[in-house]
Design an enzyme around this catalytic site. Structure first.
Site, PDB file in Angstrom:
ATOM      1  N   ASN A 109       8.191   7.888   0.077  1.00 18.47           N
ATOM      2  CA  ASN A 109       8.615   7.091   1.226  1.00 18.47           C
ATOM      3  C   ASN A 109       8.401   5.614   0.957  1.00 18.47           C
ATOM      4  OD1 ASN A 109       6.638   5.616   3.260  1.00 18.47           O
ATOM      5  ND2 ASN A 109       5.450   7.290   2.348  1.00 18.47           N
ATOM      6  N   GLY A 112       7.748   1.363   5.332  1.00 15.34           N
ATOM      7  CA  GLY A 112       7.457  -0.040   5.593  1.00 15.34           C
ATOM      8  C   GLY A 112       6.912  -0.328   6.991  1.00 15.34           C
ATOM      9  N   PHE A 113       6.010   0.542   7.470  1.00 13.39           N
ATOM     10  CA  PHE A 113       5.375   0.315   8.775  1.00 13.39           C
ATOM     11  C   PHE A 113       6.414   0.148   9.892  1.00 13.39           C
ATOM     12  CE2 PHE A 113       1.186  -1.790   7.046  1.00 13.39           C
ATOM     13  CZ  PHE A 113       0.812  -0.591   6.482  1.00 13.39           C
ATOM     14  N   SER A 175      -1.084   0.796   1.854  1.00 13.58           N
ATOM     15  CA  SER A 175       0.320   1.197   1.778  1.00 13.58           C
ATOM     16  C   SER A 175       1.011   0.421   0.663  1.00 13.58           C
ATOM     17  CB  SER A 175       1.029   0.921   3.104  1.00 13.58           C
ATOM     18  OG  SER A 175       2.429   1.099   2.943  1.00 13.58           O
ATOM     19  N   ASN A 177       4.151  -0.067   0.566  1.00 17.25           N
ATOM     20  CA  ASN A 177       5.484  -0.411   1.057  1.00 17.25           C
ATOM     21  C   ASN A 177       5.553  -1.703   1.864  1.00 17.25           C
ATOM     22  OD1 ASN A 177       6.527   2.023  -0.062  1.00 17.25           O
ATOM     23  ND2 ASN A 177       5.657   3.144   1.674  1.00 17.25           N
ATOM     24  N   THR A 178       4.427  -2.404   1.972  1.00 13.07           N
ATOM     25  CA  THR A 178       4.407  -3.748   2.539  1.00 13.07           C
ATOM     26  C   THR A 178       4.013  -4.699   1.420  1.00 13.07           C
ATOM     27  OG1 THR A 178       3.856  -3.001   4.770  1.00 13.07           O
ATOM     28  CG2 THR A 178       3.314  -5.283   4.217  1.00 13.07           C
ATOM     29  N   LYS A 217      -8.764   2.732   4.818  1.00 14.74           N
ATOM     30  CA  LYS A 217      -7.953   3.653   4.015  1.00 14.74           C
ATOM     31  C   LYS A 217      -7.590   2.987   2.703  1.00 14.74           C
ATOM     32  CE  LYS A 217      -4.101   6.895   4.390  1.00 14.74           C
ATOM     33  NZ  LYS A 217      -3.110   7.489   5.320  1.00 14.74           N
ATOM     34  N   ASN A 246      -4.306   6.986   0.302  1.00 11.53           N
ATOM     35  CA  ASN A 246      -2.917   6.764   0.687  1.00 11.53           C
ATOM     36  C   ASN A 246      -2.007   7.369  -0.375  1.00 11.53           C
ATOM     37  OD1 ASN A 246      -0.601   5.540   1.997  1.00 11.53           O
ATOM     38  ND2 ASN A 246      -1.981   3.963   2.772  1.00 11.53           N
TER      39      ASN A 246
END
Length: 343
Positions: A109, A112-113, A175, A177-178, A217, A246
């Site tokens: 995935n 992106g929040f 994450s 994705n940011t 996390k 994560n």
């Protein structure tokens, strides 16, 4: 029954399948059908100063906005973690951004929040909380457009907003994705941020009389030295616990599979061994008292027990729920309970 449902759902794009699943589940629970579900496994645990009906929680990401709290609780989870929430609503990354790798029981995935923001989530938790007897954690992050030097402002805004409605708060620094977010796991960026959040959390507790544990996390892609440094820094700052881990940016274990080259975080079975190893290394370095929530590649009761044996106090599932169905919740909770009885 779940196998047949999964075959149908897997004909839909992943995000559409998610919406259909939860739309149906929410309708069923509202109609009183939740009483038809198997009863929750009762195997209480005291962790983070909270009572958990069992050790199995849902990981952040499955219910980003708190729209499905009652439905998830009806499935038998021992706790729910909502989010990741950011101060302001944001759409996330362009679609498609979620990919199945069925042969590997994995997902990639780059969401992106994507979320509806603090106001929506807080209202949803207040509306759903009556009658919910499981702890609710809220996972907090920063908006994509907020520069890293102002990231602490976003995290503090989230902490202040959810302190009154969350049973614990998880700080998401991991994450993939940011852009740039994982840089906050090291050096002065980490220590400054965590000390600021710890201090503000203590102030809010003094004002309200309400203790809300603060956990962080972390990513699975840290080397051993980075893990040791991170554990030391978090313990020195007075953090209440660590969630490990994560998703991973290492796609070598799914090399050659369709979608393996997509950018984003990999979750599911390929992450199991590395996530377990990180849990074990945290426990070895931190000692026996630091609470650890383990997540990553849990697809069976045996996988759940493996995380507990590595040093975790609680576990969370997400990708396993998609591939194995809600039976995994009971299987994991029962297996952990039985393992504890044998000790």
């Amino acid at each position: 029954m779940f196998s047949a449902a999964r075959r149908l759902l897997f004909t839909l794009p992943p995000e559409r399948a998610h919406d259909v699943t939860f739309g149906s589940l929410d309708w069923l629970v509202r109609a009183g059908g939740g009483r038809l579900f198997p009863k929750r496994i009762e195997a209480p645990r005291e962790v983070l100063g909270l009572r958990f009906p069992n050790a199995v929680g849902v990981s952040a990401g499955l219910d980003k906005n708190g729209d499905h709290i009652r439905s998830l609780a009806a499935l038998g989870f021992g706790f729910l973690e909502l989010g990741t929430v950011t101060p302001v609503a944001q759409p996330g990354n362009p679609t498609p951004r979620l990919f199945r790798l069925p042969a590997h029981q994995a997902l990639i995935n780059r969401l992106g929040f994507n979320n509806e923001g603090l106001s929506h989530l807080c209202s949803a938790v207040r509306d759903a909380s009556p009658g919910i007897d499981v702890p609710i954690g809220v996972n907090i992050g920063k908006n994509r457009d907020t520069p890293l030097e102002r990231a602490a402002d976003d995290y503090q805004a989230c902490l202040e907003a959810v302190h009154g409605i969350a049973d614990y708060i998880a700080v998401n620094l991991s994450s993939p994705n940011t852009p740039g977010l994982r840089a906050l796991q090291a050096g002065d960026d980490l220590t400054g941020l965590i000390h600021r959040l710890r201090g503000r959390c203590d102030e809010l507790q003094a004002e309200s009389g309400r203790h809300v544990p603060l956990v962080v996390k972390i990513a699975p892609d840290l080397d051993d030295d980075a893990i040791r440094w991170l554990v030391d820094a978090l313990q020195e700052a007075g953090i209440d616990g660590i969630t490990a881990t994560n998703t991973t940016i290492d796609h070598t274990l799914v090399e050659g599979a369709r979608h393996a080259d997509e950018n984003g975080g990999l979750s599911g079975r390929p992450l199991r061994a590395r996530a377990t190893d990180v849990v074990a290394r945290i426990r070895e370095h931190a000692g026996p008292d630091l609470p650890i929530i383990a997540v990553g590649g849990i697809m069976s009761g045996e996988d759940a027990v493996e995380k507990i044996d590595a040093g975790a106090d609680l576990i969370q599932i997400y990708t396993g729920l998609i591939y194995e169905g809600p039976g995994l919740i009971r299987d994991a909770a029962r297996s952990i309970h039985d393992q504890c009885d044998r000790r």
